[in-house]
Design a protein around this motif. Structure first.
Motif, PDB file in Angstrom:
ATOM      1  N   VAL A  73      54.292  33.359  48.406  1.00 56.43           N
ATOM      2  CA  VAL A  73      54.221  34.616  49.136  1.00 56.43           C
ATOM      3  C   VAL A  73      53.291  34.440  50.334  1.00 56.43           C
ATOM      4  O   VAL A  73      52.232  33.811  50.233  1.00 56.43           O
ATOM      5  N   VAL A  74      53.712  34.992  51.457  1.00 59.67           N
ATOM      6  CA  VAL A  74      52.888  34.968  52.666  1.00 59.67           C
ATOM      7  C   VAL A  74      52.197  36.320  52.813  1.00 59.67           C
ATOM      8  O   VAL A  74      52.846  37.357  52.885  1.00 59.67           O
ATOM      9  N   GLY A 116      48.489  39.977  37.014  1.00 64.67           N
ATOM     10  CA  GLY A 116      48.647  38.963  35.983  1.00 64.67           C
ATOM     11  C   GLY A 116      49.152  37.644  36.509  1.00 64.67           C
ATOM     12  O   GLY A 116      49.211  36.658  35.759  1.00 64.67           O
ATOM     13  N   ASP A 117      49.494  37.574  37.786  1.00 62.86           N
ATOM     14  CA  ASP A 117      49.903  36.309  38.388  1.00 62.86           C
ATOM     15  C   ASP A 117      48.704  35.378  38.505  1.00 62.86           C
ATOM     16  O   ASP A 117      47.631  35.771  38.996  1.00 62.86           O
ATOM     17  N   ALA A 118      48.871  34.151  38.066  1.00 63.54           N
ATOM     18  CA  ALA A 118      47.845  33.128  38.245  1.00 63.54           C
ATOM     19  C   ALA A 118      48.047  32.461  39.606  1.00 63.54           C
ATOM     20  O   ALA A 118      49.170  32.094  39.963  1.00 63.54           O
ATOM     21  N   VAL A 119      46.960  32.321  40.354  1.00 66.31           N
ATOM     22  CA  VAL A 119      47.042  31.703  41.681  1.00 66.31           C
ATOM     23  C   VAL A 119      47.017  30.184  41.506  1.00 66.31           C
ATOM     24  O   VAL A 119      46.039  29.625  40.994  1.00 66.31           O
ATOM     25  N   ILE A 149      50.210  31.839  49.478  1.00 64.38           N
ATOM     26  CA  ILE A 149      49.762  31.566  48.106  1.00 64.38           C
ATOM     27  C   ILE A 149      50.979  31.336  47.205  1.00 64.38           C
ATOM     28  O   ILE A 149      52.038  31.943  47.392  1.00 64.38           O
ATOM     29  N   THR A 150      50.822  30.433  46.279  1.00 65.17           N
ATOM     30  CA  THR A 150      51.845  30.174  45.258  1.00 65.17           C
ATOM     31  C   THR A 150      51.297  30.664  43.927  1.00 65.17           C
ATOM     32  O   THR A 150      50.165  30.338  43.556  1.00 65.17           O
TER      33      THR A 150
END
Length: 491
Positions: A73-74, A116-119, A149-150
């Motif tokens: 995501v940008v 809850g997304d882990a970077v 970021i992914t």
């Protein structure tokens, strides 16, 4: 161990006129991970035959997806300096950095980020093992106006992060004890930021959903609030399937909630057990025949063993204690021995069993009493044992109708006879000798008879079984309930 009277044991019965409804329910619980020593949120779904554990995950609902569960995501920093999200966690807490809050009116990401997304990466730099400060200060704050970021959704987010179960700031829980860097990453909250661009038709769309992770069949399953090598689990329990699979430890916020789920699952397990015959789900090699029951590792005659309930948990309110035992109330947490019973099989020998609910304990006690009553009936209401007294070999007979009789072993001459009601007491040496105290109906005097047996414990238990069966036969409620046994005794 097979405690039986030379026949297949009866199943625990439930009168057909008093059905207990099968529980179907769902709710949120915590699942304990022994490897990480953390708990995380799961959704439980209980049906008649299956307990399903669901875990939150992010799934692609439309469009093409390049990497499974990995999203890039940008983010465009606003004029006020905010990226529109907050993060928690970090390597110093043995967890990844995860997104803890998303500000929809500030983030330029078209719905591809979730709480809850882990970077995983920031501008191509791997941050999976970075500390909170390294990600916040050295990467996100200094990454420029455009940050790539992914992320990957962390299905087992530790509960101590206290993340909301659904995206959006309105569903946040109480603040986590871990540092939340959202103050430094989002803006001042004004709404002057440009609207995010509309996603293209081929752009993948994502949703957060509860997905089935474990489905545990309840047929012949068991529930336990104890785990080997650990102390008793408070507000917790574990469900084990017949094949050995388990839910792992399920934890609940309160004792009442834990007991409610335990009762519901146990009810469904008991219902399935009663509805199905063992051989219906065994392979041909594992099926049990009638002959197998006589080849059990250990077999005991029901009338020669004794069922003993361990002391009940003592409540301050004795009426509440009685209602708990009868299953009219949910039981609170019990001490180690409060829901145990023993089968006494010989001098100093016993087998101890534990159940998880007071209702189960009451069912076992009632079923054992009925099984003993049926076994006394099956052996034609009479049992004889060889004994000796003053060097003479005698025959001691316990008869359901007449009581106690002692006769010479060879001539069969009756030496004395007493009714059950005339037995006023007894004492024994714990080995072979017993003194029986009878009241003479004419002289009103106590008469003592001293006998010696090779297996004294079996004789004493047999006396207890016959007297208990005699008392039960005079109870109209007990005798009426025997009409229900025909459906189960020969199962």
């Amino acid at each position: 161990m097979n405690v039986t009277g030379k026949q297949q044991p009866e199943l625990i019965e439930r009168p057909a006129s008093l059905p207990v409804p099968t529980s179907t329910k769902s709710g949120i619980a915590l699942l304990y991970n022994e490897e990480t020593n953390n708990t995380y949120d799961v959704c439980l779904k209980l049906t008649k035959e299956v307990l399903t554990i669901q875990k939150l995950d992010v799934v692609c609902t439309s469009g093409s997806e390049s990497q499974v569960n990995h999203r890039t995501v940008v983010l465009r920093r606003q004029a006020t300096g905010g990226l529109g999200l907050s993060i928690k966690g970090g390597a110093e807490h043995n967890v990844p950095v995860v997104i803890s809050k998303i500000f929809k009116d500030q983030v330029d990401q078209t719905g591809k980020l979730f709480v809850g997304d882990a970077v995983l990466q920031v501008n191509g730099i791997n941050v999976e093992h970075c500390t909170h400060e390294e990600v916040q200060v050295h990467l996100l704050r200094t990454a420029g106006d455009e940050v790539t970021i992914t992320v990957r959704y962390l299905r087992e987010v530790p509960s101590f992060l206290k993340l909301p179960l659904s995206p959006g700031p309105d569903h946040s829980r109480v603040s986590s004890p871990l540092f939340d860097s959202g103050v430094h990453l989002n803006g001042n909250g004004n709404n002057t930021a440009p609207s995010p661009p509309s996603p293209s038709a081929n752009e993948p769309k994502y949703e957060k959903r509860w997905l089935d992770a474990v489905s545990l069949p309840l047929l012949m399953a068991r529930v336990s609030r104890y785990k080997a090598g650990k102390d008793k689990l408070f507000n917790c329990f574990e469900v084990f399937a017949l094949d050995g699979a388990s839910t792992n430890i399920l934890q609940f916020c309160t004792a009442a909630e834990s007991t409610d789920w335990l009762q519901a699952i146990s009810t469904n397990i008991n219902d399935l057990t009663q509805e199905n015959i063992i051989n219906k789900y065994c392979s041909s090699d594992d099926q049990i025949s009638a002959a197998d029951w006589g080849q059990a590792e250990t077999t005991y005659n029901l009338y020669e063993v004794l069922f003993k309930v361990h002391k009940l948990w003592m409540a301050e309110d004795c009426w509440l204690q009685a209602r708990l035992y009868l299953g009219l109330e949910h039981s609170p947490e019990q001490d180690t021995e409060s829901l145990c019973f023993s089968i006494l099989v010989g001098h100093g020998q016993s087998h101890t069993f534990r159940v998880e609910l007071a209702t189960d304990l009451a069912i076992w006690e009632k079923s054992f009493q009925r099984a003993v009553f049926l076994e006394v009936q099956r052996i034609q209401q009479s049992k004889s044992y060889m004994c000796s007294s003053q060097g003479n070999v005698l025959c001691f007979t316990i008869d359901f109708a007449s009581g106690f009789t002692c006769s010479e072993s060879t001539s069969k001459t009756i030496l004395w006879r007493y009714k059950f009601s005339q037995l006023k007491g007894s004492s024994d040496d714990g080995k072979t000798r017993v003194k029986l105290l009878f009241k003479n109906p004419e002289s009103k005097q106590i008469e003592m008879k001293e006998l010696e047996f090779a297996n004294l414990t079996a004789v004493l238990h047999c006396i207890h079984s016959f007297i208990a069966a005699k008392v039960a036969s005079m109870d109209p409620l007990f005798m009426c309930s025997q009409s229900f046994l025909g459906n189960y005794t020969n199962s």
